[in-house]
Scaffold this active site. Sequence first.
Site, PDB file in Angstrom:
ATOM      1  N   GLU A 157       0.884  -1.177   0.000  1.00 29.98           N
ATOM      2  CA  GLU A 157       0.000   0.000   0.000  1.00 29.98           C
ATOM      3  C   GLU A 157       0.911   1.212   0.000  1.00 29.98           C
ATOM      4  O   GLU A 157       1.528   1.525   1.018  1.00 29.98           O
ATOM      5  CB  GLU A 157      -0.893   0.008   1.257  1.00 29.98           C
ATOM      6  CG  GLU A 157      -1.747  -1.221   1.446  1.00 29.98           C
ATOM      7  CD  GLU A 157      -2.849  -1.347   0.406  1.00 29.98           C
ATOM      8  OE1 GLU A 157      -3.199  -0.317  -0.206  1.00 29.98           O
ATOM      9  OE2 GLU A 157      -3.342  -2.460   0.213  1.00 29.98           O
ATOM     10  N   CYS A 207      -2.062   9.283   2.738  1.00 27.01           N
ATOM     11  CA  CYS A 207      -1.747   8.729   1.412  1.00 27.01           C
ATOM     12  C   CYS A 207      -2.815   9.103   0.393  1.00 27.01           C
ATOM     13  O   CYS A 207      -2.538   9.258  -0.776  1.00 27.01           O
ATOM     14  CB  CYS A 207      -1.587   7.221   1.504  1.00 27.01           C
ATOM     15  SG  CYS A 207      -2.982   6.418   2.285  1.00 27.01           S
TER      16      CYS A 207
HETATM   17  P1  NAD Z   1       8.617   4.596   4.579  1.00 25.72           P
HETATM   18  O1  NAD Z   1       8.527   3.776   3.350  1.00 25.72           O
HETATM   19  O2  NAD Z   1       9.808   5.443   4.775  1.00 25.72           O
HETATM   20  O3  NAD Z   1       8.548   3.644   5.886  1.00 25.72           O
HETATM   21  C1  NAD Z   1       7.470   2.792   6.135  1.00 25.72           C
HETATM   22  C2  NAD Z   1       7.897   1.696   7.101  1.00 25.72           C
HETATM   23  O4  NAD Z   1       8.882   0.868   6.469  1.00 25.72           O
HETATM   24  C3  NAD Z   1       8.531   2.165   8.394  1.00 25.72           C
HETATM   25  O5  NAD Z   1       8.047   1.370   9.446  1.00 25.72           O
HETATM   26  C4  NAD Z   1      10.018   1.929   8.167  1.00 25.72           C
HETATM   27  O6  NAD Z   1      10.748   1.720   9.361  1.00 25.72           O
HETATM   28  C5  NAD Z   1       9.962   0.653   7.350  1.00 25.72           C
HETATM   29  N1  NAD Z   1      11.146   0.393   6.517  1.00 25.72           N
HETATM   30  C6  NAD Z   1      11.987   1.280   5.946  1.00 25.72           C
HETATM   31  N2  NAD Z   1      12.909   0.647   5.194  1.00 25.72           N
HETATM   32  C7  NAD Z   1      12.642  -0.684   5.295  1.00 25.72           C
HETATM   33  C8  NAD Z   1      13.217  -1.856   4.726  1.00 25.72           C
HETATM   34  N3  NAD Z   1      14.261  -1.799   3.897  1.00 25.72           N
HETATM   35  N4  NAD Z   1      12.673  -3.055   5.037  1.00 25.72           N
HETATM   36  C9  NAD Z   1      11.596  -3.134   5.839  1.00 25.72           C
HETATM   37  N5  NAD Z   1      11.008  -2.050   6.406  1.00 25.72           N
HETATM   38  C10 NAD Z   1      11.518  -0.839   6.127  1.00 25.72           C
HETATM   39  O7  NAD Z   1       7.295   5.451   4.616  1.00 25.72           O
HETATM   40  P2  NAD Z   1       6.869   6.558   5.669  1.00 25.72           P
HETATM   41  O8  NAD Z   1       7.660   7.792   5.450  1.00 25.72           O
HETATM   42  O9  NAD Z   1       6.845   5.987   7.042  1.00 25.72           O
HETATM   43  O10 NAD Z   1       5.347   6.809   5.259  1.00 25.72           O
HETATM   44  C11 NAD Z   1       4.952   7.687   4.256  1.00 25.72           C
HETATM   45  C12 NAD Z   1       4.543   6.943   3.019  1.00 25.72           C
HETATM   46  O11 NAD Z   1       3.547   5.970   3.322  1.00 25.72           O
HETATM   47  C13 NAD Z   1       3.908   7.857   1.997  1.00 25.72           C
HETATM   48  O12 NAD Z   1       4.402   7.564   0.722  1.00 25.72           O
HETATM   49  C14 NAD Z   1       2.430   7.506   2.092  1.00 25.72           C
HETATM   50  O13 NAD Z   1       1.698   7.796   0.947  1.00 25.72           O
HETATM   51  C15 NAD Z   1       2.490   6.047   2.373  1.00 25.72           C
HETATM   52  N6  NAD Z   1       1.223   5.567   2.924  1.00 25.72           N
HETATM   53  C16 NAD Z   1       0.439   4.766   2.144  1.00 25.72           C
HETATM   54  C17 NAD Z   1      -0.788   4.327   2.631  1.00 25.72           C
HETATM   55  C18 NAD Z   1      -1.676   3.441   1.801  1.00 25.72           C
HETATM   56  O14 NAD Z   1      -2.527   2.789   2.384  1.00 25.72           O
HETATM   57  N7  NAD Z   1      -1.518   3.380   0.496  1.00 25.72           N
HETATM   58  C19 NAD Z   1      -1.206   4.693   3.905  1.00 25.72           C
HETATM   59  C20 NAD Z   1      -0.383   5.492   4.665  1.00 25.72           C
HETATM   60  C21 NAD Z   1       0.847   5.937   4.167  1.00 25.72           C
END
Ligand code: NAD
Length: 505
Positions: free
Chosen positions: A219, A253
């Site tokens: 997502e 998002c």
């Molecule tokens: P991010 O991708 O930086 O991090 C998300 C999660 O992934 C965190 O818990 C982080 O610690 C973890 N993570 C980071 N690198 C990783 C790896 N290599 N392996 C496993 N886990 C890892 O995103 P963010 O800054 O926390 O959130 C913002 C983003 O989330 C935006 O792009 C937003 O649109 C998206 N988002 C999408 C939805 C949806 O349902 N489509 C909902 C909410 C947020």
Amino acid sequence: MDAATPTEPRHVAAQIFTTARAGYARHRQTDLDARLAALRTLKQEILDHRDEAIDAVMRDVGKCHTDALIAEIIGAVDWIHWLEGNATRLLAPQKVPTPITLLGKRSELWHEALGVVLVICPWNYPFHNAITAIAAAVACGNAIVYKPSEHAPCVGLIERFVGVSPLLNDLVHVAYGDGAMGRALIDAGPAKIFFTGSGATGARIMAQAAQQLIPVELELGGKDPMIVFDDAHTPRAVAGALWGAFTNAGQSCSAVERLLVHERIHDAFVDDLVREASRLVIGTDDRGDADIGRMTASFQRDKVIAHIEEALQLGARLRHGRIPDRDSLIVEPVILDHVTSQMRVWTDETFGPVLPVMRFGDEAEAIRLANGTDYGLCASVFSADQARARRVAAALEVGGVSINNVNMSEGNPGLPFGGAKKSGFGKLRGPEGLLGFTRSKAVLIDQGGAKIEANWYPYTDEKLRRFQRFVDALYGRGLWTRAFRLLAIAWHGLRLEAFSQRPRD
Ligand code: NAD
């Protein structure tokens, strides 16, 4: 010698998975009623002690009180309520029609638990995202390892709520940490990964999961368009655009990140937007009832600044707000017009309180502009003409559309939420979202006994001929009347059936 210390991610991850797998094994025979009863207890606990969750989320994320109540609490409770009413039906073994070629047999589809699933979440809706994933996973009989974001971990919050039920306590495990912990948790071999976050991280997770052939659902981010036609109710569309763009300080998002307004009403519409935006209250007080809270993280605010600055350099006009301060997370909402599709503020996810506006001339142009990014999460269409709104909704390459509303397809827990294009794949909530936490098992049940099936050995020329005639009767071309075809199927079917009775020796 193993150099891992107890605090190293791989050590912690291995331990958590050992505990989660033991919890899963202990509850493999626990039935759905007991699991739903545990979720009902959780729901009541959330309702009774919602302020604890709201306080934690307001502290870690910085959202205002009403945003926290609506999105974090109501959204989570609604989903559990929906599961109580629908999970039993959706997870029950399902009888599937058996074709005439398999006469006398019964076909069923079973929905089974996957095992220990891994849920990795971002920082913008930490309580809602955790509870909805936990509830779906547990309803389906899984154990779950949940990793919140390091930027809004709400330490202890989920454990405190699942602590109301011994069953949930056994099945739900929280792993704190950053990307290194996420990678270690994937290495521990979950049955499936549910990731919500940015596209860049999603791609890394998918690559790592591929090494172990672990299925993933992603997502990801969005750049949601809102299209306003000239027959829309303007005050409603203005209010919807402001809320859609600025709720949770734009860190949603499915926030409205691009506003498309018909050229006949564009100028007056933007004037109205600016006037109404100036009435919004930006919150600094954690307990206050502001319209918009603070942003969560400085890196996200810096991205907002970069998008605004680039847009202004390329000719956009600042109609409301200002370039945010670099030493504060309080960001006044920004409205930009004279925006072009060369600007990142129009093409890349900004994830902050910024609303770029563009005009369009006709329906086809609105659709072309709306579909003109790599993202495809959600969209909204405002028009008094329902037929046109539905036509445009059908043409949009997104996972959800709200007509004459904004960000609301995800308000119904019975509708699936998830994106198209680079906004990801897989669904959360709705029947598809629930079944995503299961493995389907196809089951064919025969009567047993001594019968040797016609399609088993031995193969003979005579059997081959009979099969040929049976296929012709079933699907052959020609001027067969329905009655004649049925007769032929029955005749050749019976001949085959008789054939199948013969034992080999
Ligand atoms: P991010 O991708 O930086 O991090 C998300 C999660 O992934 C965190 O818990 C982080 O610690 C973890 N993570 C980071 N690198 C990783 C790896 N290599 N392996 C496993 N886990 C890892 O995103 P963010 O800054 O926390 O959130 C913002 C983003 O989330 C935006 O792009 C937003 O649109 C998206 N988002 C999408 C939805 C949806 O349902 N489509 C909902 C909410 C947020």
